[in-house]
Every structure is written in C-alpha cells, then in structure tokens.
Design a protein around this motif. Structure first.
Motif, short mmCIF file in Angstrom:
data_model
loop_
_atom_site.label_atom_id
_atom_site.label_comp_id
_atom_site.label_asym_id
_atom_site.label_seq_id
_atom_site.Cartn_x
_atom_site.Cartn_y
_atom_site.Cartn_z
N PRO A 1 -5.58 -4.06 9.31
CA PRO A 1 -6.58 -3.12 8.40
C PRO A 1 -5.92 -2.76 7.27
N GLU A 2 -4.60 -2.57 7.31
CA GLU A 2 -3.74 -1.96 5.99
C GLU A 2 -3.68 -3.08 5.21
N PHE A 3 -3.50 -4.41 5.67
CA PHE A 3 -3.50 -5.52 4.60
C PHE A 3 -4.66 -5.90 4.17
N GLU A 4 -5.74 -5.77 5.04
CA GLU A 4 -6.96 -6.29 4.20
C GLU A 4 -7.52 -5.33 3.08
N TYR A 5 -7.43 -3.94 3.23
CA TYR A 5 -7.71 -3.12 2.07
C TYR A 5 -6.84 -3.42 0.80
N THR A 6 -5.49 -3.45 1.02
CA THR A 6 -4.56 -3.82 -0.01
C THR A 6 -4.91 -5.01 -0.83
N ALA A 7 -5.43 -6.15 -0.02
CA ALA A 7 -5.68 -7.39 -0.26
C ALA A 7 -6.95 -7.27 -1.22
N ASN B 1 0.78 -12.81 -2.41
CA ASN B 1 1.80 -11.81 -2.60
C ASN B 1 2.15 -10.46 -2.21
N VAL B 2 0.73 -10.22 -1.60
CA VAL B 2 0.54 -8.77 -0.90
C VAL B 2 1.57 -8.74 0.26
N LYS B 3 2.36 -7.69 0.20
CA LYS B 3 3.37 -7.55 1.60
C LYS B 3 3.03 -6.49 2.39
N ILE B 4 3.16 -6.73 3.62
CA ILE B 4 2.89 -5.78 4.72
C ILE B 4 4.29 -5.57 5.29
N THR B 5 4.49 -4.20 5.44
CA THR B 5 5.84 -4.04 6.21
C THR B 5 5.64 -3.94 8.00
N LEU B 6 6.49 -4.12 8.70
CA LEU B 6 6.33 -4.31 10.33
C LEU B 6 7.68 -3.50 10.63
N ALA B 7 7.31 -2.68 11.77
CA ALA B 7 8.26 -1.97 12.57
C ALA B 7 9.41 -2.77 13.31
N ALA B 8 10.45 -2.56 13.36
CA ALA B 8 11.58 -3.40 14.09
C ALA B 8 11.30 -3.48 15.39
N PRO B 9 11.36 -4.46 16.00
CA PRO B 9 11.04 -4.67 17.18
C PRO B 9 11.96 -3.92 18.24
N GLU B 10 13.25 -3.81 18.12
CA GLU B 10 14.03 -3.53 18.80
C GLU B 10 14.33 -1.95 18.56
N ASP C 1 0.82 -1.21 0.00
CA ASP C 1 0.05 -0.06 -0.25
C ASP C 1 0.91 1.17 0.00
N GLY C 2 2.23 1.15 0.06
CA GLY C 2 3.02 2.28 -0.29
C GLY C 2 3.43 2.92 1.13
N GLU C 3 3.01 2.27 2.16
CA GLU C 3 2.84 3.22 3.28
C GLU C 3 1.93 4.06 3.36
N PHE C 4 0.97 4.37 2.77
CA PHE C 4 0.38 5.89 2.59
C PHE C 4 -0.39 5.91 3.85
N ARG C 5 -0.62 5.21 4.59
CA ARG C 5 -1.44 5.50 5.95
C ARG C 5 -0.33 5.84 7.11
N ARG C 6 0.95 5.87 6.58
CA ARG C 6 1.91 6.04 7.80
C ARG C 6 2.66 7.39 7.35
N HIS C 7 3.08 8.14 8.73
CA HIS C 7 3.88 9.22 8.26
C HIS C 7 5.42 8.83 8.10
N MET C 8 5.64 7.93 9.21
CA MET C 8 6.97 7.23 9.06
C MET C 8 7.01 5.66 8.86
N PHE C 9 8.03 4.95 8.28
CA PHE C 9 8.03 3.47 8.09
C PHE C 9 7.76 2.81 9.53
N TRP C 10 8.32 3.09 10.45
CA TRP C 10 8.12 2.53 11.57
C TRP C 10 6.70 2.59 12.53
N ASP C 11 5.91 3.34 11.98
CA ASP C 11 4.76 3.85 12.52
C ASP C 11 3.58 2.36 12.55
N GLY C 12 2.77 2.19 13.52
CA GLY C 12 1.80 1.18 13.37
C GLY C 12 1.82 0.12 14.60
#
Length: 402
Positions: A137-143, A153-162, A70-81
């Motif tokens: 919710p991000e995944f389901e809309y893109t899917a 094949n739809v990919k969701i990106t996650l924030a690093a745990p550390e 989804d291009g991370e269009f619902r986030r301000h920064m990549f680690w959001d969420g």
C-alpha cells in the motif's frame, strides 16, 4: 537472486539518491499525536499522510531526485512495517534488560542513558506467516504520484530481517516453535520472498533494506561483547548473509536490491557505533546478493574508502557523503574531490580506470535518512531540500546527469 557476472542492467539509473526517510511536516506529527490520543480516526490520519506524501514527492521531483520515496511518512520508525505485520510476532511492552543483548551498541546506549530506554519490542512466539500485504500500500500510493515511466524509480524501504534476532539472540524466538535458528530464519526468509514478490507484482523495481545492524559488525565493542558471551561474530555475520540471500533468492533480475548501512542515528544526531567497513567489506560485497550498497561516509567514524577496493565489478556503491544529521552545507568541490578519491580506490581494486569506476558510484545523503524516527534530525525541511539540490548539482558535475 543469482549473483551477476557482468554489469547488471538493474543498477540505479540515477546518480543522485537519498536514503528514504524525510523530515515529517508539523501537521503530520500533530495529527499522528491526535490519532494516538484517540482524537481522530485512522481515515483522518491517512488523509493528512496522503497530502504530506503528495507534497513531498513533488518536492523531490522538483529538485531533480528520481529515486522518490514517501519519506516513510506512514511510519514512526524506519523498521516499521514488516515484523509488526507478521503473524507469529508478539509485542513485549516495557521489556527488561534480560531480554536484550547488551553488546548491541544502541541497546547498550539506551540502557545507559537516563533519558532513553528501549521502547516496546517484539519476539517470535508462534509460527511466522505473512498473511497480508505489508509495504505494497505504501508503494502503490507513491507510485500513483509519478508518471508511469517513472514508477520503476520509486523506492520502498524494508526493515532488516535480522533486526530482532541480533537484539534478542536466543530470546528472539520460541524454541517450542523453532528448535533452532535454521528453522526460524527459513520461515522469516519465506515471508520476505513473498513480500518482495508482491511488491514486484505491484510494479516495484527498487527496494532498499535499511540495516544499521550489519555496520555494528564494524564496531570493536560489539565484536568483543559477542565473544565474551561465547558468540563467534564471523559465524553470526555468515548467518545473516545467508538470511539475506534466502530473502532475495527469487527476485527477478530487473528488481534492484539495495542495502543501506549506517552506525545509528537518533535524536540530535546521536550515533551508536564506530568502525570502518574493512571488518566486513569482503563478505558484504562478495557474498551478500545485493546490487547496490548505500554506505555512510559523512563522518570519520565510518573509516576511509579503502574497503571499496573489495567491490566487485558488477556492483554499485552509493557514497553517503552529505550528512543528514546537521544543517551545515557541504561544498560541491569537496564532494567532487571525495567522489574521485573513492573512484580511484574502486578502480585500483578492479583494475579499471577512474572513469570506469565512476560508473559504479552514486551520491546520497546518509545516516538513517533525515528522520529515522518521527521526530527527525535537527534539520529543517528547507535544509533537506537544499541538501538534496546539492546532491543533484554535484551528481551532474561528476556524471553529467542526476
């Protein structure tokens, strides 16, 4: 997730990929500014987000990219969420230097810059509890925007745990709640396991942890800074590898776990660290239970391909050879040459032929995607499409399919 002993069936079924974040359209940026200024509702912003994501997914599919995001269009920064939706985390506004570890390259860069300072941050002040969906919710809309057979094949990106632990060290969590990092990491990993299980239930089979912090362990400046404060970088790296493995330990075998490393990417292509993967490659490839590694290789600051000799036969590397920082186009023949060079090193390390090693390599644009923050890199959306098309074309030239 148990480490596989043979070529896993869950490696990406595509050779052309991208990191995840995409250039935000101006209309979306304008509407988000309106929302923050109280001039529109959340529902009005979501409608613009939905349309922008729909348009962008079509662009990716049209150009031949299968691992759509989804291009991370619902986030301000990549680690959001993740952390900002986790009970027990508290926002700290206008934090001072005393809360941060100055050996972390981006923290040091922000505090030394007259133009930038770290924004609000988060620390753990209560017991960590995942009490609501985060990325589902991000995944389901893109899917919903792709054919049923392409949902995997739809990919969701996650924030690093550390993410917050490295930045804040002993300040990252309340000692009255968690006497040591062991208990803190245990609840953090539990929350990630619950999130991954929820994503799997939604049909997600392709996740990518975005983690520039692990690449910081390739930077001599940070390693020396940690030692100066009495920290053993090797011990901390081991802690983070265990944290990752605890996060993904229950993942089903048909869910791809990807790990994206880079050395930071901020405004105007600014980066934060340098250093080759040889500092971490043995542990990264052999001890951390990921299927796929997305590695920065678009500039000399990431070093050479030699560390790829440490890649086990059951794992895949996505070579980040196409830069997402600047609009200049790479040449297909140069990319093909570099892919073959990497394959030769992988082959030598695994006692394979080049053809066998190529089966464990893919191609992507790298850094923190095209827009690790909302403003994005100094590229146009047309530049992004042209480069994605180049990746697809090159993948077809090397592997016969994208």
């Amino acid at each position: 997730m148990a480490a596989a002993s043979a070529a896993p069936p869950c490696c990406p079924p595509f050779r052309a990929d991208h990191i995840g974040s995409l250039k935000r359209p101006d209309a979306l940026l304008a509407k988000r500014n309106e929302f923050h200024e109280g001039k529109c509702t959340r529902e009005e912003l979501k409608a613009v987000e939905d349309q922008a994501i729909k348009d962008e997914v079509k662009r990716q599919l049209d150009v031949g990219i299968k691992a759509v995001t989804d291009g991370e269009f619902r986030r301000h920064m990549f680690w959001d969420g993740f952390h900002n939706n986790l009970q027990g985390m508290e926002v700290i506004q206008n934090p001072g230097r005393e809360l941060f570890k100055m050996y972390v390259p981006d923290i040091k860069a922000f505090f030394e810059s007259h133009a930038s300072r770290p924004g609000d941050t988060m620390i753990c002040t209560g017991k960590l509890i995942r009490n609501k969906p985060m990325y589902r919710p991000e995944f389901e809309y893109t899917a919903s925007l792709v054919k049923p057979e392409e949902v995997k094949n739809v990919k969701i990106t996650l924030a690093a745990p550390e993410w917050y632990h490295l930045r804040h060290g002993e300040h990252a969590y309340n000692k009255d709640i968690y006497p040591s990092e062991v208990e803190y990491f245990a609840d953090l990993a539990k929350a990630y396991r619950e999130e991954l299980a929820d994503l799997y239930d939604a049909g997600c089979r392709n996740v990518q942890f975005d983690d520039p912090l692990l690449a910081y362990f390739c930077a001599t400046s940070m390693l020396e800074g940690m030692k100066a404060e009495g920290q053993d970088p090797a011990v901390v790296l081991d802690q983070y590898i265990k944290l990752y493995n605890d996060c993904v330990r229950d993942v089903p075998s048909d869910m791809v776990i990807g790990l994206h490393l880079c050395r930071g990417n901020f405004k105007d292509g600014m980066h934060f660290s340098e250093g080759g993967y040889e500092h971490i490659s043995k542990k990264l490839f052999n001890e951390l239970n990921a299927n796929v590694y997305y590695l920065e290789y678009d500039t000399e600051r990431a070093g050479g391909f030699e560390p790829l000799a440490d890649l086990p036969k059951n794992k895949t590397v996505v070579l980040g050879l196409v830069t997402s920082k600047f609009p200049q186009m790479e040449k297909k023949e140069d990319l093909v040459k570099r892919i073959n060079e990497a394959a030769d090193i992988v082959a030598k390390g695994s006692n394979q032929t080049r053809e066998e090693a190529l089966k464990r390599l893919c191609l992507s644009a790298h850094m923190c995607g095209w827009a690790s923050h909302a403003e994005g890199n100094p590229v146009t959306r047309e530049n992004v499409i042209d480069k994605l098309a180049l990746i697809v074309s090159t993948a077809k030239a090397v592997w016969g399919d994208a």
